[in-house]
Motif scaffolding. Structure first.
Motif, short mmCIF file in Angstrom:
data_model
loop_
_atom_site.label_atom_id
_atom_site.label_comp_id
_atom_site.label_asym_id
_atom_site.label_seq_id
_atom_site.Cartn_x
_atom_site.Cartn_y
_atom_site.Cartn_z
N TRP A 1 40.45 35.01 39.64
CA TRP A 1 41.05 36.34 39.53
C TRP A 1 40.11 37.32 38.85
O TRP A 1 39.47 36.99 37.85
N LEU A 2 40.05 38.53 39.41
CA LEU A 2 39.37 39.66 38.79
C LEU A 2 40.41 40.76 38.60
O LEU A 2 41.22 41.00 39.50
N VAL A 3 40.39 41.40 37.46
CA VAL A 3 41.37 42.46 37.17
C VAL A 3 40.64 43.73 36.78
O VAL A 3 39.71 43.69 35.96
N THR A 4 41.03 44.84 37.40
CA THR A 4 40.51 46.15 36.98
C THR A 4 41.65 47.15 37.00
O THR A 4 42.50 47.12 37.90
N LEU A 5 41.69 48.01 36.02
CA LEU A 5 42.76 49.00 35.91
C LEU A 5 42.17 50.40 35.92
O LEU A 5 41.00 50.60 35.58
N HIS A 6 42.98 51.36 36.32
CA HIS A 6 42.54 52.75 36.40
C HIS A 6 42.00 53.21 35.04
O HIS A 6 42.56 52.83 34.00
N PRO A 7 40.94 54.01 35.03
CA PRO A 7 40.38 54.48 33.74
C PRO A 7 41.38 55.20 32.84
O PRO A 7 41.20 55.26 31.63
N LYS A 8 42.45 55.76 33.44
CA LYS A 8 43.45 56.47 32.64
C LYS A 8 44.61 55.57 32.19
O LYS A 8 45.58 56.06 31.63
N MET A 9 44.52 54.27 32.46
CA MET A 9 45.59 53.35 32.08
C MET A 9 45.78 53.35 30.57
O MET A 9 44.81 53.45 29.80
N MET B 1 43.03 41.65 47.88
CA MET B 1 43.40 42.51 46.75
C MET B 1 44.91 42.49 46.57
O MET B 1 45.68 42.50 47.53
N LEU B 2 45.34 42.46 45.30
CA LEU B 2 46.74 42.70 44.92
C LEU B 2 46.78 44.06 44.26
O LEU B 2 46.01 44.33 43.33
N CYS B 3 47.68 44.93 44.71
CA CYS B 3 47.67 46.31 44.24
C CYS B 3 49.09 46.88 44.27
O CYS B 3 50.05 46.19 44.61
N PRO C 1 38.68 31.06 46.72
CA PRO C 1 39.16 32.43 46.94
C PRO C 1 39.15 33.28 45.68
O PRO C 1 39.48 32.81 44.59
N VAL C 2 38.75 34.53 45.86
CA VAL C 2 38.73 35.50 44.76
C VAL C 2 39.78 36.57 45.02
O VAL C 2 39.78 37.20 46.08
N ILE C 3 40.69 36.74 44.07
CA ILE C 3 41.76 37.72 44.18
C ILE C 3 41.48 38.84 43.18
O ILE C 3 41.29 38.59 41.99
N LEU C 4 41.46 40.06 43.67
CA LEU C 4 41.25 41.23 42.82
C LEU C 4 42.57 41.95 42.61
O LEU C 4 43.22 42.34 43.57
N TYR C 5 42.96 42.11 41.35
CA TYR C 5 44.16 42.89 41.03
C TYR C 5 43.72 44.25 40.50
O TYR C 5 42.93 44.34 39.56
N ALA C 6 44.26 45.32 41.11
CA ALA C 6 43.98 46.69 40.68
C ALA C 6 45.28 47.46 40.64
O ALA C 6 46.18 47.22 41.45
N SER C 7 45.36 48.39 39.70
CA SER C 7 46.61 49.14 39.54
C SER C 7 46.34 50.59 39.17
O SER C 7 45.38 50.89 38.46
#
Length: 339
Positions: free
Chosen positions: A188-196, A230-232, A155-161
């Protein structure tokens, strides 16, 4: 008259992936595209070698576009051609500045009933712009590739915020995500908003290891396709993920909806993610229902509908519209930013 010259105006990195499918459709019709990049928040290196860059507003005017497009609320008023709004994300409950018009756009190309209906009411009130529901160009590649997606070995879990301090979970979940990525059998894959904030981005990059990778890209469609869950929090990217018909777990989401699994307790995240991976029948049904509300188009041809809407506006759609208000203060602010 047919629209042959198209200008893209962008101020944020997320705009590249919104506009590129539209560029593909324009070029396929024999049109010409130029990119007008503005502001310090853009990574100009994301522009490709074969994409024409316009360096300033004077050159943008000389380009003489038939249509100008922006994935946001602002577009330079002085540019020739009709002004087309493509939106920068989905409507997120609880966020401010929703459904505002600033007297700059001639045509709003909406994503689905969730955005169409409020803007139709605004169009009826202001009487100086048109609404056409087209779907969102950004999602064309997602739907074109969705059927080709292959299962993951694990399983692949994507975290985005989101970046909003009021709504972001990113500052609070660094240790929990590090723990889950270390102790579970999930990738796990993590990506954050460009303005973070940069210090938060640094914190997540620092916890990378064999089971956790930080993703930094102007195109997250491949990442959305790769993930199983996705975890968000409240980032609008979760609505893009929802359209892949896959489950989402939210942490401290301020709006409780049946198409998410939400918790306010970080110690419940592992259990909820495990539950989401089973694709619960009721949850998946709610996801299908809500998908029809926000983006009913799954054919990967929203860019074509946008171009058809532009052609319609140029031929007939502009007729009967009132003139836009002369907003000198806003015009001054826009011009000042472009200098």
């Amino acid at each position: 008259m047919h629209a042959q010259r198209h200008l893209f105006f962008l101020t944020q990195n997320y705009s590249y992936s919104i506009l590129r499918p539209l560029q593909t459709a324009i070029l396929a019709r024999g049109g010409k595209v130029a990119w007008f990049l503005s502001g310090s928040e853009l990574n100009h290196d994301y522009l490709r070698e074969d994409e024409q860059r316009i360096p300033n507003v004077e050159e943008a005017i000389k380009f003489a576009p038939d249509a100008c497009y922006a994935p946001g609320d602002i577009i330079p008023y002085m540019l020739p051609g009709i002004k087309v709004s493509l939106f920068h994300g989905f409507n997120v409950a609880g966020k401010r500045n929703k459904f505002k018009v600033r007297g700059l756009f001639d045509l709003y190309c909406t994503q689905g009933p969730d955005t169409t209906e409020p803007f139709q009411r605004l169009a009826k009130r202001h009487k100086n712009f048109r609404i056409v529901e087209t779907g969102w160009p950004k999602l064309d590649p997602l739907f074109q590739q969705l059927s080709k997606n292959t299962p993951n070995e694990k399983p692949v879990i994507l975290y985005a915020s989101t970046f909003s301090e009021r709504l972001s979970s990113a500052p609070h979940l660094v240790n929990k995500i590090k723990e889950l990525s270390t102790n579970s059998d999930w990738q796990w894959l993590v990506t954050l908003h460009p303005k973070m904030k940069s210090e938060i981005v640094v914190a997540y990059k620092a916890i990378q290891h064999s089971n956790l990778r930080y993703i930094e890209s102007d195109d997250l469609i491949p990442t959305l396709l790769k993930a199983d869950v996705m975890l968000c929090d409240t980032s609008s990217i979760m609505y893009e993920f929802l359209l892949t018909q896959k489950p989402i777990v939210t942490y401290k989401n301020i709006v409780k909806n049946p198409y998410f699994l939400n918790t306010n307790n970080e110690n419940e995240l592992e259990q909820l993610i495990s539950h989401a991976l089973t694709r619960p029948k009721k949850l998946m049904q709610e996801i299908r229902i809500y998908s029809e509300i926000i983006h009913p188009y799954t054919d990967g041809k929203s860019s074509e509908r946008v171009l058809d809407a532009v052609e319609w506006f140029i031929q007939d759609g502009y007729k009967g519209l009132k003139e836009k208000p002369l907003n000198l203060i806003r015009h001054y602010k826009i011009r000042k930013k472009l200098v």
